[in-house]
Scaffold this active site. Structure first.
Site, mmCIF file in Angstrom:
data_model
loop_
_atom_site.group_PDB
_atom_site.id
_atom_site.type_symbol
_atom_site.label_atom_id
_atom_site.label_comp_id
_atom_site.label_asym_id
_atom_site.label_seq_id
_atom_site.Cartn_x
_atom_site.Cartn_y
_atom_site.Cartn_z
ATOM 1 N N CYS A 382 0.839 -1.205 0.000
ATOM 2 C CA CYS A 382 0.000 0.000 0.000
ATOM 3 C C CYS A 382 0.882 1.266 0.000
ATOM 4 O O CYS A 382 1.425 1.622 -1.033
ATOM 5 C CB CYS A 382 -0.983 -0.051 1.169
ATOM 6 S SG CYS A 382 -2.451 0.915 0.825
ATOM 7 N N HIS A 516 -3.639 -5.081 0.618
ATOM 8 C CA HIS A 516 -3.037 -5.648 1.828
ATOM 9 C C HIS A 516 -3.098 -7.180 1.807
ATOM 10 O O HIS A 516 -4.025 -7.773 2.370
ATOM 11 C CB HIS A 516 -3.764 -5.127 3.065
ATOM 12 C CG HIS A 516 -3.496 -3.687 3.324
ATOM 13 N ND1 HIS A 516 -2.406 -3.255 4.053
ATOM 14 C CD2 HIS A 516 -4.153 -2.569 2.924
ATOM 15 C CE1 HIS A 516 -2.424 -1.936 4.099
ATOM 16 N NE2 HIS A 516 -3.460 -1.492 3.419
ATOM 17 N N GLU A 518 -1.454 -9.260 3.456
ATOM 18 C CA GLU A 518 -1.273 -9.866 4.783
ATOM 19 C C GLU A 518 -2.608 -10.233 5.427
ATOM 20 O O GLU A 518 -2.676 -11.121 6.275
ATOM 21 C CB GLU A 518 -0.462 -8.933 5.703
ATOM 22 C CG GLU A 518 -1.171 -7.671 6.198
ATOM 23 C CD GLU A 518 -1.088 -6.491 5.233
ATOM 24 O OE1 GLU A 518 -0.871 -6.714 4.025
ATOM 25 O OE2 GLU A 518 -1.272 -5.343 5.688
HETATM 26 N N1 GLN Z 1 -1.920 6.586 3.031
HETATM 27 C C1 GLN Z 1 -2.053 5.870 1.810
HETATM 28 C C2 GLN Z 1 -3.421 6.038 1.188
HETATM 29 O O1 GLN Z 1 -4.364 6.397 1.844
HETATM 30 C C3 GLN Z 1 -1.734 4.393 1.997
HETATM 31 C C4 GLN Z 1 -2.722 3.710 2.867
HETATM 32 C C5 GLN Z 1 -2.209 2.386 3.370
HETATM 33 O O2 GLN Z 1 -1.006 2.128 3.363
HETATM 34 N N2 GLN Z 1 -3.095 1.561 3.844
HETATM 35 O O3 GLN Z 1 -3.572 5.811 0.016
#
Ligand code: GLN
Length: 544
Positions: A382, A516, A518
């Site tokens: 992410c 994600h 994970e």
């Molecule tokens: N802050 C980033 C976004 O909102 C990444 C979010 C995250 O890593 N879950 O896109």
């Protein structure tokens, strides 16, 4: 017929109620029962989505896009059942629903009160699970005696009364602290906490006693006597060497048999726990070892990266390796003084996990650059993908001012606020004015992988579905420039507009994903990206 098990906690928080619930779920499942786990959280937030990871640990995201308590992650990892929105509710959510009913006039002029309106709303949440499983395990967050949890306790008391002993069971998790001066484990806090439960009309029939050492028979008998509980239903729950050992140790102490007995059910044959035994054997006897540097910002609280830590362990289990995680504060490298080479010395793989906000962003960009240049396996999740993209844009694609709108309105916005996307054939729209809670791109979305790419090979498929939680995205218009710099967009949304995965072709293992992975990894079904990442890190370890 669905039976309900309510799990409360006493004496202190962080007793491992969530793990205990998950382990009991796994044991009942191993006996052939269908289980469902849910959690009632007493805080006023509508969901944990807006809470800091420092306060509340990780936010677990479900396929259907709910931001939930991290215990749902344990439930999912232990039972393999995907968690969903309706498995978690908070006081904030309950009150929101009650108040909107009041505004609609649904209460027909009644005075709206905690009893019965709030408790009815809570009971509806529980009752809705009737018929969905043989056993519904319902964990109550917080500790008995907290002001916040009272409406929940009242609701489960009423519910238990309505269902009767054949269909409802109260299980209380408690702590026996060891007092060195006396040289013994103390039972008094347990007695008091059971008294506290009885005062609100709940009589636990099973006690799970957490302790850091063997509990003498004598003590167990004493607890049974004072707390009015069957002797064989006062069950020791000692600390385990790995969380995956918990189902095995609880089984040994007779938890599943006693739960069935409390419902008047015969336990029958021994359950098949060989999968759990295999996992624990693998964890206890690794053939090799690997160190992963996690460059993040919530590194002081292990719970902030709960699923990530577990997914790395799962990747290790699959590779017969012990995974040592070295948490490194990204803010150390935000300014120039941090010595990145020193901090990352000896790590075999670098992982930049999800994150929010400017603090630590430059440090993460440097970590991505270090991994790229030194050919150390890099896994960007992410925010970790977004920072790797900024790094490549700035240093390889000639976009020297590349930035993200998340933390700067200067420069070129290679990563920008996502304002429109498609979910279930409907267009979702957001702007910078939108509320922060529950408005991200959340939950499962499909991604189309580039045939022949490294990720397609790892997944063994050209189409995957993974869980998202982000507000910003890599701007697809930079695709060509980035690809010329060796940064391949090997996965996008099926319509090709949202980048989902990037990988480097000139590097042993450099993959960034917008989602994600994970969250979906399980001990007995490790996520392929984590298996592959740990394998690459092991190979890197052989080179040095
Ligand atoms: N802050 C980033 C976004 O909102 C990444 C979010 C995250 O890593 N879950 O896109």
């Amino acid at each position: 017929m669905t039976r309900f098990i309510f799990i409360t906690g006493g004496v202190v928080s962080s007793l491992g109620k969530g793990l205990g619930s998950a382990a009991l779920g796994a044991l009942l499942q191993a006996r052939g029962y269908k289980v469902r786990l849910c959690k009632l959280d007493p805080y006023l937030n509508v969901d944990p989505g807006t809470m800091s990871p420092f306060q509340h640990g990780e936010v677990f995201v479900t396929d259907d896009g709910a931001e939930t308590d991290l215990d749902l992650g344990h439930y999912e990892r232990f039972t393999g059942n995907p968690a969903c929105q309706n498995d978690n509710v908070t006081t904030g959510r309950i009150y929101t629903d009650v108040l909107s009913k009041e505004r609609r006039g649904d209460y027909l002029g009644a005075t709206v009160q905690v009893i019965p309106h709030v408790t009815d709303e809570i009971k509806d949440f529980i009752r809705e699970k009737d018929g969905t499983a043989d056993f519904v395990l319902c964990e109550i967050g917080g500790t008995v005696g907290d002001i916040e949890s009272l409406p929940f306790l009242e609701a489960i008391r009423q519910f238990g009364n309505e269902m009767g002993r054949e269909r409802a069971l109260f299980l209380h998790v408690t702590l026996l602290p060891y007092i060195p001066a006396a040289g013994e484990l103390k039972t008094k806090p347990t007695q008091h906490s059971v008294k506290e439960l009885m005062a609100v009309g709940i009589r636990p029939r099973i006690l799970l006693c957490r302790a850091d050492r063997e509990i003498e028979e004598e003590e167990l008998r004493k607890i049974a006597l004072f707390c009015n509980i069957d002797e064989n239903k006062v069950i020791p729950a000692l600390d385990a060497s790995s969380i995956y050992e918990v189902p095995l140790t609880y089984h040994k102490e007779g938890l599943d048999v006693q739960v069935l007995d409390a419902f008047g059910l015969e336990a029958g044959e021994e359950p098949d726990l060989s999968e759990w035994e295999r996992i624990v054997r693998r964890i206890q006897n690794p053939e090799t070892e690997v160190t992963i540097g996690v460059v993040g910002k919530y590194t002081n609280l292990a719970d902030s990266y709960k699923s990530l830590n577990e997914a790395l362990t799962h990747g290790g289990i699959a590779n017969k390796a012990k995974v040592k995680i070295k948490f490194i504060e990204a803010t150390l490298f935000d300014e120039d003084e941090g010595d990145i080479a020193h901090e990352l010395q000896g790590v075999n793989g670098i992982l930049v996990p999800g994150g929010f906000g400017e603090r630590g962003a430059e440090g993460k960009i440097k970590a991505a650059q270090y991994a790229r240049e030194k050919k150390i396996p890099y896994f960007g999740i992410c925010f970790g993908l977004q920072m790797a993209v900024l790094e490549a844009a700035r240093h390889l694609a000639g976009v020297t001012e590349a930035n993200s709108t998340e933390f700067s309105n200067k420069g070129e916005h290679v990563v920008g606020l996502m304002t429109e996307w498609t979910k279930d054939n409907q267009t979702e729209k957001r702007s910078s004015e939108t509320d922060l809670g529950g408005t991200m791109r959340l939950g499962a979305y499909p991604a189309a992988l580039k045939p022949g790419s490294k990720v397609a090979e790892i997944y063994g498929s050209n189409e995957v579905s993974e869980r998202h939680r982000h507000r910003y995205e890599v701007n697809i218009n930079y695709k060509e420039k980035l690809e010329e710099a060796g940064f391949i967009m090997s996965g996008t949304s099926p319509d090709g507009t949202l980048p989902e995965i990037c990988e480097r072709s000139d590097h042993p293992w450099f993959i960034g994903v917008q989602y994600h992975p994970e969250l979906k990894s399980k001990p007995f079904d490790p996520h392929p990206l984590f298996v592959s990442f740990i394998k690459a890190a092991l190979e890197q370890g052989k080179l040095v």
